[in-house]
Design an enzyme around this catalytic site. Sequence first.
Site, PDB file in Angstrom:
ATOM      1  N   GLU A 132       9.552  16.816  -1.916  1.00 44.23           N
ATOM      2  CA  GLU A 132       8.917  16.267  -3.142  1.00 44.23           C
ATOM      3  C   GLU A 132       8.361  14.863  -2.863  1.00 44.23           C
ATOM      4  O   GLU A 132       7.219  14.557  -3.203  1.00 44.23           O
ATOM      5  CB  GLU A 132       9.972  16.231  -4.248  1.00 44.23           C
ATOM      6  CG  GLU A 132       9.565  15.550  -5.542  1.00 44.23           C
ATOM      7  CD  GLU A 132      10.759  15.403  -6.511  1.00 44.23           C
ATOM      8  OE1 GLU A 132      11.451  16.406  -6.772  1.00 44.23           O
ATOM      9  OE2 GLU A 132      10.996  14.284  -7.000  1.00 44.23           O
TER      10      GLU A 132
ATOM     11  N   LYS B  20      19.048  20.695  -2.410  1.00 44.26           N
ATOM     12  CA  LYS B  20      18.344  19.899  -3.432  1.00 44.26           C
ATOM     13  C   LYS B  20      17.851  18.594  -2.805  1.00 44.26           C
ATOM     14  O   LYS B  20      16.770  18.108  -3.132  1.00 44.26           O
ATOM     15  CB  LYS B  20      19.249  19.631  -4.640  1.00 44.26           C
ATOM     16  CG  LYS B  20      18.586  18.779  -5.723  1.00 44.26           C
ATOM     17  CD  LYS B  20      17.389  19.471  -6.329  1.00 44.26           C
ATOM     18  CE  LYS B  20      16.419  18.673  -7.152  1.00 44.26           C
ATOM     19  NZ  LYS B  20      16.715  17.482  -7.800  1.00 44.26           N
TER      20      LYS B  20
HETATM   21  C1  6PG Z   1      13.696  17.565  -9.797  1.00 44.19           C
HETATM   22  C2  6PG Z   1      13.529  16.129  -9.385  1.00 44.19           C
HETATM   23  C3  6PG Z   1      14.525  15.285 -10.102  1.00 44.19           C
HETATM   24  C4  6PG Z   1      14.135  13.819 -10.135  1.00 44.19           C
HETATM   25  C5  6PG Z   1      14.185  13.137  -8.836  1.00 44.19           C
HETATM   26  C6  6PG Z   1      13.502  11.792  -8.932  1.00 44.19           C
HETATM   27  O1  6PG Z   1      13.763  18.381  -8.889  1.00 44.19           O
HETATM   28  O2  6PG Z   1      13.731  17.841 -10.986  1.00 44.19           O
HETATM   29  O3  6PG Z   1      13.678  15.990  -8.025  1.00 44.19           O
HETATM   30  O4  6PG Z   1      15.784  15.561  -9.594  1.00 44.19           O
HETATM   31  O5  6PG Z   1      12.868  13.707 -10.641  1.00 44.19           O
HETATM   32  O6  6PG Z   1      15.506  12.924  -8.483  1.00 44.19           O
HETATM   33  O7  6PG Z   1      13.798  11.168  -7.801  1.00 44.19           O
HETATM   34  P1  6PG Z   1      13.418   9.688  -7.523  1.00 44.19           P
HETATM   35  O8  6PG Z   1      13.795   8.873  -8.743  1.00 44.19           O
HETATM   36  O9  6PG Z   1      14.248   9.341  -6.362  1.00 44.19           O
HETATM   37  O10 6PG Z   1      11.952   9.676  -7.281  1.00 44.19           O
END
Ligand code: 6PG
Length: 476
Positions: free
Chosen positions: A189, A182
């Site tokens: 991401e 993850k």
């Molecule tokens: C997901 C996202 C989720 C969240 C991030 C945001 O896969 O659904 O990754 O877990 O949006 O953790 O991360 P930041 O706040 O660090 O940008």
Amino acid sequence: MRYDIGIIGLGVMGSNFAKNLINCNVSISAFDVDVMKAETAFKDYNSDQIRINESVQELCESLKKPRKILLIIPAGKIVDDVLGDLRKYLSAKDIIVDMGNSSHLDTIAREEKLSNQGLRYLGCGFSGGELGALNGPSLMLSGDYDAYEKISAYLKKAAAKDKFGNPCIGYIGKSGAGHFVKLVHNGIEYAELQLISEIYGFLKNKLNMNNVEVSEVFKKVSKGILESYLLRLASIILEFKDPEFPENFLLNRIKGEVQQKGTGFMISLESIRLKAVAPSIITSVLVRFMSNEGNVSRYRNQSEVNANEKMLNESEFVEKLRICLVMLKHLIYQQGFDLIKKSNEHYNWNISINNLINVWKKGSILESEFLYEIDKYDLDKNNILDNENVSSRIREMSLALKEVVKTLTEHEAYCPLISTTYQYWLSMTDENNSLNIIQGMRDAFGSHTFELEDREGAYHTNWLESEGEKVLIKIK
Ligand code: 6PG
């Protein structure tokens, strides 16, 4: 009545996931510190579907055995506090799943501690945000395999289904592997978000495009292998009207200071610890820090290039951009996969990259056609850049990347991710590696030794002594 699954934490993610499970005919017993809020959120549900408890003890007593409890709470100390409480009421074989963005290192330590009590602790990477939780998230689990099988019988129903109907849930490996992947997911991401922002910045600031025009470019490129959730989302954000000033776009009023909850930071540290080369991911994290320092636009007036000053053929550029984005995407994923390969060696995991991308295909933030394309190749054995899609077009693709970097540079466009990723590519093409001079200098000032191309061993020489015969001294 005894309930199928326990949930601790009924924030938006927890409530939505509870609703998703209830829609799949799974009965839920839940606890949240804010009991009133929890009761209000589920006031339209009946007691066969969900029970809201007033304490963790009550929750534990209401579940079928072995108990299966999902923690949908923020990562950090609160997880340890809840586990401390749970330990008092659970018995051997019960299963706890941490579905937050916990560090894999914390998960490994917690699993070890709980297993002394016979409890089974699974880490679960949970992707898809609030809507994913409600309609189908992507779930990456790890830990005790038997416990995984028991819990996944329920979670499978609620997970997203890919375009062939397969549930996007998977057993990733032992202990912290699920939370680790993850983190890798989030690193990618971050890089993809940064990439989108750089293209947007160039089109807006240097080509003077308005939001709708930028959105149109994103729609044009978001086809075939580049069709993705994030590009679709970018178009929606670009065209969204400001609810308070409907003649304007909301985006134009949002501050460009990016926050982070910590996953990008964690995976960057881990990449350095594992010696996995992930410059695009690290750069995306640093850019967020810089945006908060105000560095990004401090010298805003120093640019010598005015918007539109350097005209270019827009449709030609968009086509080049499309090819360049395919190349960049491969290079970014290569870094994520390298992290996974290094983690397999370091933690003695056996994470399969193909298995993992099946889990990301739908429901996750990385949802895209690209994942279906690369899944045609055995990525556990081969490098992603060696897949036929890339290798047969590598020259064309790297030229497109170079052209885009050139165009952006000529326009003085801020593009740290694109240029870093380009340099990452060049590091693989640099035939006459120039780093030997560093080895020479290290040896000269610190006798750190160097290796030779044509002979085994570590050597040193007296580079700086003006007198005496110069010889190579074999140290090892
Ligand atoms: C997901 C996202 C989720 C969240 C991030 C945001 O896969 O659904 O990754 O877990 O949006 O953790 O991360 P930041 O706040 O660090 O940008």
